[in-house]
Write a protein that holds these residues in place. Structure first.
Motif, PDB file in Angstrom:
ATOM      1  N   LEU B 426       0.836  -1.207   0.000  1.00 29.59           N
ATOM      2  CA  LEU B 426       0.000   0.000   0.000  1.00 29.59           C
ATOM      3  C   LEU B 426       0.866   1.250   0.000  1.00 29.59           C
ATOM      4  O   LEU B 426       0.551   2.241  -0.659  1.00 29.59           O
ATOM      5  CB  LEU B 426      -0.908  -0.004   1.225  1.00 29.59           C
ATOM      6  CG  LEU B 426      -2.005  -1.061   1.223  1.00 29.59           C
ATOM      7  CD1 LEU B 426      -2.657  -1.143   2.591  1.00 29.59           C
ATOM      8  CD2 LEU B 426      -3.060  -0.744   0.167  1.00 29.59           C
ATOM      9  N   GLY B 429       1.807   2.869  -3.176  1.00 28.14           N
ATOM     10  CA  GLY B 429       0.751   3.442  -4.003  1.00 28.14           C
ATOM     11  C   GLY B 429      -0.155   2.404  -4.630  1.00 28.14           C
ATOM     12  O   GLY B 429      -0.911   2.722  -5.544  1.00 28.14           O
ATOM     13  N   ALA B 430      -0.086   1.168  -4.143  1.00 28.66           N
ATOM     14  CA  ALA B 430      -1.003   0.160  -4.667  1.00 28.66           C
ATOM     15  C   ALA B 430      -2.339   0.315  -3.966  1.00 28.66           C
ATOM     16  O   ALA B 430      -2.381   0.657  -2.786  1.00 28.66           O
ATOM     17  CB  ALA B 430      -0.438  -1.229  -4.419  1.00 28.66           C
ATOM     18  N   THR B 431      -3.419   0.079  -4.705  1.00 27.74           N
ATOM     19  CA  THR B 431      -4.723   0.096  -4.054  1.00 27.74           C
ATOM     20  C   THR B 431      -4.907  -1.228  -3.329  1.00 27.74           C
ATOM     21  O   THR B 431      -4.095  -2.147  -3.463  1.00 27.74           O
ATOM     22  CB  THR B 431      -5.851   0.242  -5.074  1.00 27.74           C
ATOM     23  OG1 THR B 431      -5.752  -0.868  -5.959  1.00 27.74           O
ATOM     24  CG2 THR B 431      -5.720   1.530  -5.864  1.00 27.74           C
ATOM     25  N   GLU B 434      -5.124  -4.035  -5.837  1.00 33.76           N
ATOM     26  CA  GLU B 434      -3.822  -4.359  -6.432  1.00 33.76           C
ATOM     27  C   GLU B 434      -2.943  -5.120  -5.444  1.00 33.76           C
ATOM     28  O   GLU B 434      -2.253  -6.062  -5.807  1.00 33.76           O
ATOM     29  CB  GLU B 434      -3.106  -3.072  -6.867  1.00 33.76           C
ATOM     30  CG  GLU B 434      -3.674  -2.467  -8.139  1.00 33.76           C
ATOM     31  CD  GLU B 434      -3.272  -1.026  -8.363  1.00 33.76           C
ATOM     32  OE1 GLU B 434      -3.446  -0.548  -9.489  1.00 33.76           O
ATOM     33  OE2 GLU B 434      -2.791  -0.371  -7.418  1.00 33.76           O
TER      34      GLU B 434
END
Ligand SMILES: Nc1ncnc2c1ncn2[C@@H]1O[C@H](COP(=O)(O)OP(=O)(O)O)[C@@H](O)[C@H]1O
Ligand SMILES: [Mg+2]
Lengths: 294, 552
Positions: B426, B429-431, B434
């Motif tokens: 996270l 920048g991963a959701t 993702e």
């Protein structure tokens, strides 16, 4: 017997007197130093501005009305006893606390002038701009290469050549390239703790963030690895705004330009690092850095 | 003395003994069970020697000559043996496989040990394995080949074997033409018929449209005619040859070579010959279709059906279970309702499987299948296509039967993925999605596979629900064949578990069926072990990869 008692009493009075004296002295110093910091900060560009910020874990207050400016392309250290809220504050900067249920906040935090808690902010974008390195190295169970490429893949970058370049550059940036260049396809878990932590830093800088948050990045490492990480952080601040949490004061003194002392969820003192360590203007700070705390 | 016992009790030794004892009992039971079915099942394929002897069922009665294989022996009380005229409180008797069911009506009989005289194992005792009526035991007399009668020739046996090999090649060709070529044509014909019916239903049966169908049908008819012509010539060559033989009691019998699978003389065979023969027979068991109401031949369709059904089930149950587990663990707020759902899911695993069968029949077959037929296949009605038990419904029924196992295992795996790894993703920048897709789910694969192993083990061994939703005693065609769309989910299929039940309890010929029951059971166990071992190997190699990460 009686004489002894009187002597003891006199001593106590003396101690009280002297401490009052220091305090008066400190108050005097306070104004002077504050002005000095303000002047120094005036020459810096503000990266993160925290104003009147409070945070509650399910009603329990962990941060109390904190105001603070973090200058751009400088290293700022948070020090303070364990449980004082350093991590909590740090994790606000990339909104990692969103993951914890029951967290409420008051006040605001601005990144380059924009409130990060604003509804229009995309959290994933924010986290791309504000990278984070955790206390324990947490590489993904993937190859070294894929660990560094992770952030790029998330952004949908597929071009092998681009990724290759970024991976190499980031690993060089994290002073790890020479050690791993021959085994990029090996699992990241095979690296030593220090190497893993540098890999995690490489992973963070691969997506070119503006800010890198480090939460006690060396506390799980041996002295040699710690030194390497410190050197690395020292080098990184030319390009990135660094915020580092540490409980090791020498470390803070070595790597940071500014230091914040926190205690029980409050910000006690924010100062230029050398001043804070040589000439703290708060009694509590002095107690802490001279080891008289607790 | 007292303190000695007390010391011994305090030392914990009795507890260790108790534990060790329990483990040994379990091991002995498992090994014993597998050994029992292995010995009973595998012995069936061995070419036993053929005994020829005089037999009198009473001391004073006239003796007759018998021949056959000794299968089993037992010593029973006089009364149980039917109070024979021979002396003794207990009577020893043998189970003799006499074959020749077409002549004597029975191919097994119990004979008394005391009545056996002059037992010999002549080298020329012959076994003829036939496509119908089971084995024939006797002595070869002559062979009729191409209109010649060959007799008392030194090379008679070799000639016969050669003729049979040739015949079998022809037979295989016939079977191929009948099953694949003509079967394919019939399949296409049926499709044409359905298309015509569809046109009629849609009122588009204009002469132009019909003309196209007629042309196709004529082409198929032509192909069909040419195949039947080939078949006729092939049958003619087959039927021309035969052999004559005499039974032990001197009856002369003529057997058409087209009905013969193989002839052999076990008494004359050397040990390597017998071993070779054994493996040939075993291979045949694995790869052939069943004959004679499943009491002879192979069980290939049952193996195929079981594996195919388990694979389809796995394909359905894995995504379904994983998605459900991800929702429950990662997205749903953890409150009373999720707790209740979890309890319900766990209890679902304990519902008797036949209940699932009934549910599958009512919901999948009649309701879903019936609706599908009405909506998509109105042309084949009133004959149902999906509104009848079949492969798809059986797989689906087993999928809902095993989905709790997959959910529970996956949830467990998800909960083992450390928070640090999720936060690491996270923070880049991963959701959440993702992070799940790229990091958490890959780390959960060992747990998913564990769930799948348990699901497969359970599904492969289920019989009761399958009897309601798709398994049959004899399926005319496999679920996969050369006719488009190649995978036929609407077909009924055979299954090893049901095959065991069918051969063991529904067969008219108990003695002949018994070894097959053991052999099939062994195969089912081996199949489940193979499926499990494969999955376990995959899981272990994955687990190795993720172990270090799970400790952060
Ligand atoms: N997830 C949480 N839920 C509730 N309280 C928490 C949580 N995380 C931290 N706290 C509390 O907040 C305070 C500050 O914690 P933290 O920021 O981790 O301190 P530090 O990093 O300075 O050691 C502590 O009193 C801690 O108990
Ligand atoms: Mg902390």
């Amino acid at each position: 017997m009686a004489a002894e008692k009187i002597e003891k009493y006199a001593e106590d009075i003396a101690v009280t007197e002297s401490s009052t004296a220091t305090r008066t002295h400190a108050i005097d110093m306070n104004n002077i130093v504050d002005t000095a910091v303000d002047m120094k900060l005036a020459n810096e560009k503000t990266c993160i501005a925290v104003s009147n910020f409070s945070l509650f874990y399910s009603g329990k207050q962990a941060l109390k009305n904190i105001s603070l400016t973090i200058p751009e392309k400088r290293a700022t250290a948070f020090i303070g006893p364990s449980g004082c809220g350093k991590s909590t504050l740090l994790r606000c900067f990339n909104r990692m606390n969103d993951l914890i249920e029951g967290v409420t906040t008051a006040g605001n935090i601005k990144l380059e002038g924009n409130d990060i808690f604003d509804k229009s902010i995309n959290v994933a974008d924010l986290r791309r701009r504000v990278g984070m390195v955790f206390q324990k190295p947490n590489p993904f169970p993937k190859s070294i290469y894929e660990n560094v490429a992770y952030g790029l893949r998330i952004q949908g970058i597929k071009d092998r050549r681009t990724i290759d370049t970024v991976v190499e550059k980031s690993l060089r940036g994290a002073a790890l390239w020479d050690e791993v260049k021959d085994r990029l396809e090996d699992l990241a878990m095979g690296l030593s703790g220090g190497q893993q932590q540098r890999l995690v830093i490489a992973r963070a800088i691969a997506i070119e963030p503006e800010v890198i948050l480090l939460d006690e990045p060396a506390s799980a490492l041996d002295p040699v690895s710690t030194l390497k990480i410190e050197e690395l952080i020292y080098g990184l601040k030319d390009k990135y705004t660094i915020v580092i949490v540490t409980h090791n004061m020498q470390q803070a003194a070595r790597v940071s330009d500014y230091t914040t002392y926190m205690y029980m969820g409050e910000m006690i003192e924010f100062n230029d690092t050398s001043t804070l360590f040589t000439n703290p203007h708060k009694k509590m700070t002095e107690d802490y850095i001279t080891g008289r705390y607790g | 003395m007292q303190s000695k016992i007390k010391n011994w009790l305090d030392s914990g030794a009795p507890f260790v003994w108790l534990n060790a004892g329990a483990v040994s009992v379990s091991v002995v039971m498992v090994v014993g069970l597998i050994a029992l079915i292995a010995v009973r099942g595998l012995g069936h394929f061995w070419p036993s020697d053929i005994a020829v002897f005089d037999y009198a069922f009473a001391p004073d009665s006239e003796s007759s000559q018998l021949m056959g294989e000794f299968i089993d022996e037992e010593t029973v009380l006089r009364a149980r043996a039917g109070n024979p005229a021979y002396a003794g409180a207990t009577i020893k008797r043998h189970l003799l496989k006499t074959g020749n069911r077409d002549i004597s009506g029975l191919d097994f009989s119990w004979i008394l040990d005391a009545g056996i005289k002059h037992k010999t194992y002549p080298d020329d005792a012959m076994v003829v394995e036939r496509r119908e009526w089971g084995n024939f035991y006797g002595f070869l007399n002559s062979v009729q080949l191409d209109g010649h009668n060959l007799q008392n020739n030194a090379t008679l046996w070799a000639t016969l074997e050669q003729a049979i090999t040739q015949n079998n090649a022809v037979f295989d060709e016939i079977r191929y033409i009948e099953k694949n070529l003509i079967g394919g044509i019939n399949y296409k014909m049926e499709k044409l018929r359905l298309k015509e019916r569809e046109l009629v239903l849609k009122e588009e049966n204009t002469p132009v449209n019909l003309q196209a169908l007629i042309a196709q049908r004529e082409a198929l008819q032509l192909a069909y005619n040419s195949h039947t012509a080939t078949l006729e010539t092939l049958y003619a060559t087959l039927n021309s040859a035969s052999l004559t033989a005499t039974t032990a009691d001197g009856q002369a019998v003529s057997i058409a070579l087209s009905k013969v699978i193989r002839v052999y003389r076990p008494n004359a065979m050397s040990l390597p010959d017998k071993v070779l023969f054994y493996f040939e027979k075993f291979w045949e068991f694995l790869t052939d279709d069943p004959r004679e109401a499943n009491t002879e031949g192979g069980i290939f369709p049952a193996i195929f059906g079981t594996v195919l059904m388990v694979i389809i089930m796995a394909v359905i149950v894995t995504p379904f279970g994983v998605i459900a587990a991800v929702y429950l663990r990662e997205y749903a707020t953890q409150n009373l309702i999720t707790r209740l759902i979890r309890i319900a899911v766990n209890n679902l695993a304990g519902v008797p499987s036949v209940v699932y069968g009934v549910f599958g029949l009512g919901f999948f077959v009649y309701f879903l299948g019936g609706s599908i037929d009405q909506l998509f296949f109105p042309e084949s009605l009133p004959a149902p296509k999906f509104g009848t038990p079949g492969l798809l419904w059986a797989s689906l029924t087993l999928a809902i039967l095993t989905v709790p196992v997959v959910i529970v295992a996956t949830e467990e795996g998800l909960s083992r993925v450390p928070r640090a790894i999720r936060e690491g993703s996270l923070a880049l920048g991963a959701t959440k999605a993702e992070t799940l897709w790229r990091t958490v789910l890959p780390m959960t694969t060992p747990a998913m596979i564990t769930g799948l192993i348990l699901a497969v083990a359970r599904a492969a061994g289920e019989v009761a629900p399958l009897m309601l939703v798709g398994v049959v005693k004899l399926a005319p065609s496999l679920g996969v064949d050369g006719n488009a769309p190649f995978l036929h989910l609407d077909r009924k299929f055979m299954h090893l578990g049901f095959h065991i039940y069918d051969v063991g309890f529904q067969s008219p010929n108990v003695e002949a069926a018994q070894p097959l029951v053991y052999a099939t059971a062994l195969l089912l166990v081996v199949l489940i072990i193979i499926l499990n071992l494969t999955a376990i190997r995959i899981r272990n190699s994955l687990r190795e990869k993720y172990r270090a990460a799970e400790q952060t």
